[in-house]
Design a protein around this motif. Structure first.
Motif, PDB file in Angstrom:
ATOM      1  N   UNK B 155       0.692  -1.286   0.036  1.00 44.28           N
ATOM      2  CA  UNK B 155      -0.204  -0.077  -0.068  1.00 44.28           C
ATOM      3  C   UNK B 155       0.975   1.319   0.182  1.00 44.28           C
ATOM      4  N   UNK B 156       1.780   1.449   0.921  1.00 40.79           N
ATOM      5  CA  UNK B 156       2.426   2.775   0.748  1.00 40.79           C
ATOM      6  C   UNK B 156       3.425   2.821  -0.535  1.00 40.79           C
ATOM      7  N   UNK B 157       3.837   1.782  -0.921  1.00 41.36           N
ATOM      8  CA  UNK B 157       4.376   1.983  -2.415  1.00 41.36           C
ATOM      9  C   UNK B 157       3.422   2.604  -3.429  1.00 41.36           C
ATOM     10  N   UNK B 158       2.237   1.973  -3.415  1.00 42.64           N
ATOM     11  CA  UNK B 158       1.269   2.331  -4.296  1.00 42.64           C
ATOM     12  C   UNK B 158       0.969   3.854  -4.212  1.00 42.64           C
ATOM     13  N   UNK B 159       0.764   4.293  -2.887  1.00 44.69           N
ATOM     14  CA  UNK B 159       0.563   5.555  -2.442  1.00 44.69           C
ATOM     15  C   UNK B 159       1.577   6.655  -2.989  1.00 44.69           C
ATOM     16  N   UNK B 160       2.870   6.031  -2.845  1.00 45.32           N
ATOM     17  CA  UNK B 160       3.946   6.767  -3.255  1.00 45.32           C
ATOM     18  C   UNK B 160       3.872   7.015  -4.808  1.00 45.32           C
ATOM     19  N   UNK B 161       3.788   6.003  -5.381  1.00 39.25           N
ATOM     20  CA  UNK B 161       3.851   6.173  -6.775  1.00 39.25           C
ATOM     21  C   UNK B 161       2.707   6.912  -7.486  1.00 39.25           C
ATOM     22  N   UNK B 162       1.312   6.689  -6.824  1.00 38.90           N
ATOM     23  CA  UNK B 162       0.298   7.517  -7.334  1.00 38.90           C
ATOM     24  C   UNK B 162       0.402   9.140  -7.015  1.00 38.90           C
ATOM     25  N   UNK B 163       0.694   9.377  -5.734  1.00 37.95           N
ATOM     26  CA  UNK B 163       0.581  10.628  -5.202  1.00 37.95           C
ATOM     27  C   UNK B 163       1.671  11.480  -5.092  1.00 37.95           C
ATOM     28  N   UNK B 164       3.067  10.920  -4.874  1.00 37.08           N
ATOM     29  CA  UNK B 164       4.332  11.586  -4.448  1.00 37.08           C
ATOM     30  C   UNK B 164       5.151  11.602  -5.570  1.00 37.08           C
TER      31      UNK B 164
END
Lengths: 149, 251
Positions: B155-164
């Motif tokens: 999940x954190x990797x997905x959030x990073x690649x999507x939003x950061x």
């Protein structure tokens, strides 16, 4: 509740909780600031202005700004302090990361939508020979202010 | 299978639920912490320093000015450099990641395997033993249990690649996530097999942490790491089945 419902509930609750933990944790643990402020000194502007009066040319300063900054909608404000121009004002020109150009006399304010955890733009200051440097401790400075909402 | 879940969870249902949830949150938070720090460090290392002190000027016509597209291109290359750094920096903290993952896996699995009490050496430690066939079934079941842990490590990797990080390449995210998942898989197999083979949770803890620490420093940010982790878990499963077979033959 039967065992299938219990398993599904455990899955959903644990995934939801870890999603909250990672979403909140990412923004909390990244030590990225939401605002940046810098004074960039214009080195030896007085000498360059005296040259420019002889050769009828403008004085140009150009530099890049790179900052780690929290992503989001960012308002950037650029202005020069310690400089006085009589008839023709100095020009500020900023090239942002998507290739757009913002240009204005005196102060410049614009808003950017950023997705990355850093900010990069190119500043070009065009100072005509009619301007003169005000007496101050630091000399003329470009003040750059960036704030993310 | 259904009876097994029912049987092994009847007494420890609440403990197991809490354990899985706690482990998922633990894994999600440590991955988020390391990703957040890596984003920050990548954007400092990968970028240029602001000329805070002063900038040299020149007279117009002395230096030809570059077109705006030059700066846009420079931004794109900057972004790529920072995105490439991100995965490497996350994997640089693999010791912390594998230690916390190992603890989380032990927490999540303990109520389940404790209730199961399938030990290949029950006489040695005077443990009550269940039917031995359950061991491999239980391993499959524990993998099923750990789907929330897999998801919370991604999940954190997905959030990073999507939003950061908008410029991050999909291959990097794929490599990083498969490394994390294969690490988790190896830890699960290690905990489960040592507990089943020796019937002792302290040995499982020591063995798992030993494997996790011993490997984490030596493996780099490359596909070889995934194959090493997968190979070790496959050999652990093979070792477990061989000893299961031997015990079965003796009986």
């Amino acid at each position: 509740m039967n065992w299938k419902q219990i398993l599904a509930l455990v899955f959903v609750v644990s995934i939801a909780l870890s999603a909250v933990a990672s979403a909140v944790g990412l923004s909390y643990w990244a030590p990225l600031k939401s605002s940046m402020h810098a004074k960039i000194e214009l080195d030896s502007l007085n000498d360059l202005l005296s040259f420019s009066r002889v050769s009828h040319r403008d004085v140009i300063y150009s530099f890049d700004v790179f900052w780690p900054l929290r992503p989001g909608k960012t308002t950037v404000n650029v202005q020069i302090r310690g400089l006085q121009c009589s008839d023709k004002q100095y020009t500020l020109e900023i090239v942002t990361m998507d290739g757009r150009v913002f240009k204005n006399r005196r102060a410049l304010t614009f808003t950017l939508d950023r997705k990355d955890p850093f900010m990069y733009f190119h500043v070009r200051v065009d100072i005509p020979s009619t301007c003169r440097v005000l007496h101050s401790k630091t000399g003329p400075v470009v003040v750059v202010d960036a704030r993310t909402k | 299978m259904k009876n097994m879940i029912k049987g092994s969870l009847s007494d420890y249902l609440l403990v197991e639920i809490l354990a899985v949830i706690l482990a998922a949150v633990l894994i999600g938070s440590v991955t988020a912490y390391i990703s957040a720090n890596s984003i920050y460090r990548a954007s400092i290392i990968g970028g240029m320093v602001t000329p805070i002190l002063g900038t040299p000027g020149y007279l117009s016509g002395q230096i030809s000015e570059k077109p705006p597209s030059y700066y846009a291109e420079q931004y794109v290359s900057l972004r790529e450099r920072i995105s490439d750094l991100f995965g490497r920096l996350v994997w640089l903290r693999s010791t912390l990641i594998s230690a916390v993952y190992a603890v989380a896996v032990i927490i999540a699995l303990f109520p389940f395997i404790y209730r199961q009490r399938v030990s290949f050496v029950p006489l040695l430690f005077r443990e009550r033993s269940g039917p031995v066939v359950l061991a491999l079934k239980g391993l499959l079941l524990s993998l099923f249990f750990l789907i929330p842990l897999f998801v919370s490590s991604l999940l954190p990797l997905l959030i990073v690649s999507r939003n950061w990080l908008s410029g991050i390449r999909m291959t990097y995210i794929l490599l990083l996530s498969s490394m994390l998942i294969s690490l988790l898989l190896m830890l699960i197999v290690a905990v489960y097999s040592t507990y089943i083979l020796w019937g002792r949770i302290d040995l499982a803890l020591i063995f798992t942490l030993l494997i996790a620490f011993g490997l984490s420093g030596k493996l780099g940010f490359e596909w070889r790491t995934v194959w090493v982790y997968l190979g070790i878990s496959a050999s652990l499963v093979a070792f477990m089945s061989v000893s299961f077979h031997r015990r079965w033959m003796i009986i």
